[in-house]
Design a protein around this motif. Sequence first.
Motif, mmCIF file in Angstrom:
data_model
loop_
_atom_site.group_PDB
_atom_site.id
_atom_site.type_symbol
_atom_site.label_atom_id
_atom_site.label_comp_id
_atom_site.label_asym_id
_atom_site.label_seq_id
_atom_site.Cartn_x
_atom_site.Cartn_y
_atom_site.Cartn_z
ATOM 1 N N LEU A 129 42.444 44.324 42.410
ATOM 2 C CA LEU A 129 43.144 44.397 41.125
ATOM 3 C C LEU A 129 42.954 43.113 40.322
ATOM 4 C CD1 LEU A 129 46.500 46.182 42.031
ATOM 5 C CD2 LEU A 129 44.783 46.984 40.408
ATOM 6 N N LEU A 130 43.050 41.969 40.994
ATOM 7 C CA LEU A 130 42.855 40.699 40.312
ATOM 8 C C LEU A 130 41.426 40.561 39.789
ATOM 9 C CD1 LEU A 130 44.831 38.227 42.625
ATOM 10 C CD2 LEU A 130 45.363 38.807 40.256
ATOM 11 N N MET A 131 40.460 40.963 40.610
ATOM 12 C CA MET A 131 39.064 40.877 40.164
ATOM 13 C C MET A 131 38.786 41.820 39.009
ATOM 14 S SD MET A 131 36.443 40.248 43.314
ATOM 15 C CE MET A 131 36.967 41.640 44.305
ATOM 16 N N SER A 132 39.458 42.961 39.017
ATOM 17 C CA SER A 132 39.220 43.951 37.967
ATOM 18 C C SER A 132 40.013 43.665 36.702
ATOM 19 C CB SER A 132 39.572 45.352 38.482
ATOM 20 O OG SER A 132 38.728 45.696 39.554
ATOM 21 N N THR A 133 40.865 42.658 36.746
ATOM 22 C CA THR A 133 41.612 42.260 35.542
ATOM 23 C C THR A 133 41.198 40.846 35.136
ATOM 24 O OG1 THR A 133 43.455 41.663 37.012
ATOM 25 C CG2 THR A 133 43.568 43.788 35.894
ATOM 26 N N LEU A 134 41.681 39.840 35.885
ATOM 27 C CA LEU A 134 41.333 38.462 35.576
ATOM 28 C C LEU A 134 39.836 38.204 35.742
ATOM 29 C CD1 LEU A 134 44.268 36.427 37.183
ATOM 30 C CD2 LEU A 134 43.756 36.682 34.759
ATOM 31 N N GLY A 135 39.243 38.787 36.789
ATOM 32 C CA GLY A 135 37.813 38.583 37.020
ATOM 33 C C GLY A 135 36.973 39.105 35.871
ATOM 34 N N VAL A 136 37.237 40.343 35.475
ATOM 35 C CA VAL A 136 36.505 40.935 34.355
ATOM 36 C C VAL A 136 36.806 40.172 33.070
ATOM 37 C CG1 VAL A 136 36.256 43.001 32.938
ATOM 38 C CG2 VAL A 136 36.381 43.204 35.421
ATOM 39 N N TYR A 137 38.052 39.758 32.896
ATOM 40 C CA TYR A 137 38.432 39.027 31.685
ATOM 41 C C TYR A 137 37.610 37.745 31.530
ATOM 42 C CZ TYR A 137 41.156 36.061 28.566
ATOM 43 O OH TYR A 137 41.541 35.217 27.562
ATOM 44 N N TYR A 138 37.524 36.955 32.609
ATOM 45 C CA TYR A 138 36.778 35.695 32.517
ATOM 46 C C TYR A 138 35.272 35.928 32.468
ATOM 47 C CZ TYR A 138 40.862 32.745 32.945
ATOM 48 O OH TYR A 138 42.063 32.098 32.697
ATOM 49 N N ALA A 139 34.791 36.986 33.118
ATOM 50 C CA ALA A 139 33.367 37.310 33.010
ATOM 51 C C ALA A 139 33.016 37.665 31.574
ATOM 52 C CB ALA A 139 33.018 38.467 33.948
ATOM 53 N N ALA A 140 33.868 38.472 30.951
ATOM 54 C CA ALA A 140 33.631 38.868 29.564
ATOM 55 C C ALA A 140 33.866 37.702 28.609
ATOM 56 C CB ALA A 140 34.536 40.036 29.186
ATOM 57 N N LYS A 141 34.847 36.852 28.923
ATOM 58 C CA LYS A 141 35.148 35.699 28.066
ATOM 59 C C LYS A 141 33.988 34.720 28.038
ATOM 60 C CE LYS A 141 38.721 32.184 27.283
ATOM 61 N NZ LYS A 141 39.932 31.519 27.843
ATOM 62 N N GLY A 142 33.257 34.639 29.142
ATOM 63 C CA GLY A 142 32.131 33.721 29.197
ATOM 64 C C GLY A 142 30.842 34.303 28.662
ATOM 65 N N PHE A 178 56.162 42.225 48.131
ATOM 66 C CA PHE A 178 56.432 41.483 46.907
ATOM 67 C C PHE A 178 56.010 40.021 47.061
ATOM 68 C CE2 PHE A 178 59.545 38.753 44.623
ATOM 69 C CZ PHE A 178 59.196 39.087 43.314
ATOM 70 N N TYR A 179 56.321 39.425 48.215
ATOM 71 C CA TYR A 179 55.953 38.034 48.450
ATOM 72 C C TYR A 179 54.439 37.881 48.560
ATOM 73 C CZ TYR A 179 60.895 37.310 49.457
ATOM 74 O OH TYR A 179 62.248 37.243 49.364
ATOM 75 N N ILE A 180 53.769 38.847 49.154
ATOM 76 C CA ILE A 180 52.307 38.792 49.255
ATOM 77 C C ILE A 180 51.680 38.861 47.864
ATOM 78 C CG2 ILE A 180 50.261 40.017 50.102
ATOM 79 C CD1 ILE A 180 51.924 40.859 52.533
ATOM 80 N N THR A 181 52.272 39.660 46.989
ATOM 81 C CA THR A 181 51.781 39.743 45.608
ATOM 82 C C THR A 181 51.948 38.410 44.892
ATOM 83 O OG1 THR A 181 52.365 42.101 45.512
ATOM 84 C CG2 THR A 181 51.997 40.978 43.419
ATOM 85 N N ILE A 182 53.104 37.770 45.085
ATOM 86 C CA ILE A 182 53.345 36.447 44.497
ATOM 87 C C ILE A 182 52.290 35.461 44.995
ATOM 88 C CG2 ILE A 182 54.920 34.461 44.471
ATOM 89 C CD1 ILE A 182 57.231 36.393 44.500
ATOM 90 N N TYR A 183 52.017 35.511 46.287
ATOM 91 C CA TYR A 183 51.024 34.609 46.873
ATOM 92 C C TYR A 183 49.641 34.815 46.252
ATOM 93 C CZ TYR A 183 47.157 33.890 50.119
ATOM 94 O OH TYR A 183 45.938 33.595 50.662
ATOM 95 N N MET A 184 49.198 36.061 46.138
ATOM 96 C CA MET A 184 47.871 36.346 45.612
ATOM 97 C C MET A 184 47.730 35.867 44.173
ATOM 98 S SD MET A 184 45.787 37.675 47.788
ATOM 99 C CE MET A 184 44.559 38.384 46.702
ATOM 100 N N VAL A 185 48.709 36.194 43.348
ATOM 101 C CA VAL A 185 48.665 35.786 41.943
ATOM 102 C C VAL A 185 48.759 34.268 41.833
ATOM 103 C CG1 VAL A 185 49.825 35.930 39.709
ATOM 104 C CG2 VAL A 185 49.622 37.973 41.146
ATOM 105 N N GLY A 186 49.668 33.665 42.611
ATOM 106 C CA GLY A 186 49.852 32.217 42.571
ATOM 107 C C GLY A 186 48.590 31.464 42.975
ATOM 108 N N LEU A 187 47.947 31.888 44.051
ATOM 109 C CA LEU A 187 46.723 31.237 44.514
ATOM 110 C C LEU A 187 45.634 31.311 43.457
ATOM 111 C CD1 LEU A 187 45.038 29.891 46.758
ATOM 112 C CD2 LEU A 187 44.537 32.192 47.627
#
Length: 299
Positions: free
Chosen positions: A130-143, A58-67
């Motif tokens: 997971l982050l790349m496939s969500t936030l990464g794709v989101y910003y790639a598509a947004k741009g 759980f803490y590792i997940t917080i770290y990844m999202v936070g970073l």
Amino acid sequence: MEFITILLPIFFVFATGYFVQKIFDFDITNFSKLALYVLVPFLVFRTFYQESITFSYFYITIYMVGLCVVIIVAVTLLSKFYHYTEKEKCALILSCAFMNNGNYGTPLVLFLFGAAGMETAILLMVLQQLLMSTLGVYYAAKGSDEADGMGAALRSVRRMPMVYGAIAGIICNSFDITIGPLLNGVNLIADAAIPVIMVTLGMQLAKMKPQIMDVKKLSAAVLLKLVAAPLIAAVIVWYLPVDPLVKQIMIIMAATPTAANTTMYAIQFQTDPQMVTSATLTTTLLSALTIPCVIYFVI
């Protein structure tokens, strides 16, 4: 000298993939699919199947999202200051916010800490994907000129086999489901994952053709990814109640170069692919100088 013995084998494998690609000009797509859809899911399954699932996940997940969020906020502020367009901002986010902890970070942790660090490394790899496939794709598509960020991100997550490998491993672990002698076959496939993804990164680098671009934007991407990211990671992990070894791995992973997959997203959505490609290649090369510094201060 110890840093050289750690990094030399890694860059040797990258270089092997690079020169093999230059000589034979393989279809890299097939190698990427083999790693992403077959080998890595088995590696992820084995990790979650064999290792005890603890609250540190759980803490590792917080770290990844936070970073990731902190870097995105920093890029957004920087883009406002320099009056970057939406496309330029999204390309800079792709270049800075996502680390290469699959092709680069996981092998590095293996060489540094052996099997003791692999559970954390693979968990970070899954979360990063997971982050790349969500936030990464989101910003790639947004741009892109035809933005469909959220829909594209959701479709990308559904196509991620390593997520299903993790779910299967967690279920078998939680309910004490044994797979008997099949584990030997799983081990054979899983053990092939890291060498193949390392060679594949070298092949991807051989296909990259960075062009003349804005030095200011490239410099910002390099500084954010290779210098700021590990410093931000160090601040975040300072407050997390996790094992010191886990903290070391998280900071070192944050110092890895731009994720190679972001280049594919930038090309797919035409989100300034020249910028993202240049950042990926430049951070990968310069990491040979920055990673030893991070290791020196962390370990």
